[in-house]
Enzyme design. Structure first.
Site, PDB file in Angstrom:
ATOM      1  N   CYS B  86       3.905  -7.044  -0.352  1.00 22.84           N
ATOM      2  CA  CYS B  86       3.011  -8.066   0.195  1.00 22.84           C
ATOM      3  C   CYS B  86       1.933  -8.442  -0.825  1.00 22.84           C
ATOM      4  O   CYS B  86       2.242  -9.029  -1.844  1.00 22.84           O
ATOM      5  CB  CYS B  86       2.442  -7.585   1.528  1.00 22.84           C
ATOM      6  SG  CYS B  86       1.762  -8.914   2.523  1.00 22.84           S
ATOM      7  N   HIS B 203       7.290  -5.557   4.804  1.00 19.23           N
ATOM      8  CA  HIS B 203       6.631  -4.248   4.735  1.00 19.23           C
ATOM      9  C   HIS B 203       7.595  -3.114   5.084  1.00 19.23           C
ATOM     10  O   HIS B 203       7.626  -2.668   6.232  1.00 19.23           O
ATOM     11  CB  HIS B 203       5.456  -4.219   5.712  1.00 19.23           C
ATOM     12  CG  HIS B 203       4.285  -5.021   5.269  1.00 19.23           C
ATOM     13  ND1 HIS B 203       3.312  -4.526   4.438  1.00 19.23           N
ATOM     14  CD2 HIS B 203       3.931  -6.296   5.536  1.00 19.23           C
ATOM     15  CE1 HIS B 203       2.394  -5.458   4.217  1.00 19.23           C
ATOM     16  NE2 HIS B 203       2.750  -6.547   4.869  1.00 19.23           N
ATOM     17  N   GLU B 205       7.250  -0.074   4.505  1.00 18.32           N
ATOM     18  CA  GLU B 205       6.496   1.113   4.935  1.00 18.32           C
ATOM     19  C   GLU B 205       6.149   1.058   6.420  1.00 18.32           C
ATOM     20  O   GLU B 205       5.842   2.079   7.020  1.00 18.32           O
ATOM     21  CB  GLU B 205       5.229   1.270   4.076  1.00 18.32           C
ATOM     22  CG  GLU B 205       4.031   0.407   4.459  1.00 18.32           C
ATOM     23  CD  GLU B 205       4.136  -1.049   4.024  1.00 18.32           C
ATOM     24  OE1 GLU B 205       5.238  -1.461   3.589  1.00 18.32           O
ATOM     25  OE2 GLU B 205       3.137  -1.776   4.124  1.00 18.32           O
TER      26      GLU B 205
END
Lengths: 75, 234
Positions: B86, B203, B205
């Site tokens: 990002c 994302h 994660e």
């Protein structure tokens, strides 16, 4: 010395902010507006910097040459 | 094996990255403040999402000149694994470690939702634990994720198979309707030619724990950790 830097999106890059503002202008009774492009204007006060260095900073920091053009004016 | 999560003023996905790496994947992970100047101790360098320097000027434009970034550039040139998620992707583009750049979403909306991503190339350290054509369910959360590059750069990215992820619909078709932000060619993530630098807007994660709705993001971390593990063993 004053330096003025104008950064504008390149013609080839779509400017969705400009499109949104143009549409708002249409809604505000100005249907004649064909296009709006939104950039940045920076006023810089500087003493004793050389012009080449200012251009370097315009290219490396103040604008991104992938999407923007800049113009530097010294006064 | 050691991973670094770089913290810039305004980073806000640093903890998510830290937890995904340390707790889910079991890697020794350290935060590195952006004023640090050495990354010698680390095998994997992660630039997390957020709004470094408040996105002033352009996303990533000021973070790129943080002291730590010279070390990131040096590490990338030495072939170390560098991942930008990002805002991290935006910083890597500003630092010229990846080509092109990211601009305001065409819709002007900040978009925060799960998206389907198609894996385009598994011959990389970031995707080797999956299969080409696999659809990953990973969230995006950005206002400036529209990938832009000139035609020559896009040709080069395709020719060298540097596009690793594209936005698609549920059936894996990279249609205009499935493109959340107007990115050129539905691009969601690219790597450099040497394959050691990877940037993506989604994302991974945030998709490492079933409680968050998907664990599809794990495969990105598993891929790079398997690659680095194999290198260390060799």
């Amino acid at each position: 010395m004053k330096a003025k830097v104008i950064v504008m999106p390149k013609q080839s890059v779509l400017d969705p902010q400009g499109v949104a503002v143009r549409d708002a202008m249409h809604h505000h009774g100005l249907p004649q507006v064909k296009s709006v492009r939104i950039g940045k204007f920076m006023e810089i006060e500087v003493e004793g910097a050389d012009e080449a260095k200012l251009h370097e900073i315009c290219r490396d920091l103040l604008s991104n040459p992938v999407i923007e053009d800049y113009r530097l004016e010294l006064q | 094996m050691k991973a670094a999560v770089i913290r810039f003023p305004g980073s806000n996905c640093d903890q998510d990255c830290f937890i995904a790496l340390s707790e889910v994947l079991g890697v020794e992970t350290h935060y590195v403040w952006h004023k640090e100047t050495s990354l010698d101790a680390f095998d994997l360098i992660v630039l997390p999402g957020g709004f470094s320097y408040g996105d002033y000027l352009r996303c990533g434009a000021i973070a790129r000149f943080s002291p730590v970034m010279q070390s990131v550039v040096d590490a990338a040139k030495q072939g170390k694994a560098v991942l930008g998620i990002c805002n991290g992707f935006q910083i890597l583009c500003e630092a010229h470690l990846l080509p092109g750049t990211l601009v305001r979403n065409q819709s002007l909306h900040f978009i925060c939702e799960h998206r389907r991503l198609r894996v385009e190339n598994i011959d990389t350290p970031w995707t080797c634990a999956t299969w080409t054509g696999t659809l990953l369910n990973i969230p995006i959360a950005h206002g400036e994720g529209c990938y832009v590059a000139d035609d020559a750069t896009l040709l080069e990215l395709n020719a060298h198979r540097q596009i690793l992820l594209r936005y698609t619909d549920e059936n894996g078709a990279a249609t205009a309707a499935a493109n959340p932000n107007g990115s050129a060619q539905n691009i969601a993530g690219i790597c450099n030619r040497a394959r050691n630098v990877f940037g993506l807007m989604p994302h991974p994660e945030r998709a490492c724990d079933p409680r968050l709705g998907s664990t599809d993001g794990k495969v990105i971390f598993e891929s790079i950790l398997a690659t680095l593990g194999a290198r260390k063993a060799a």
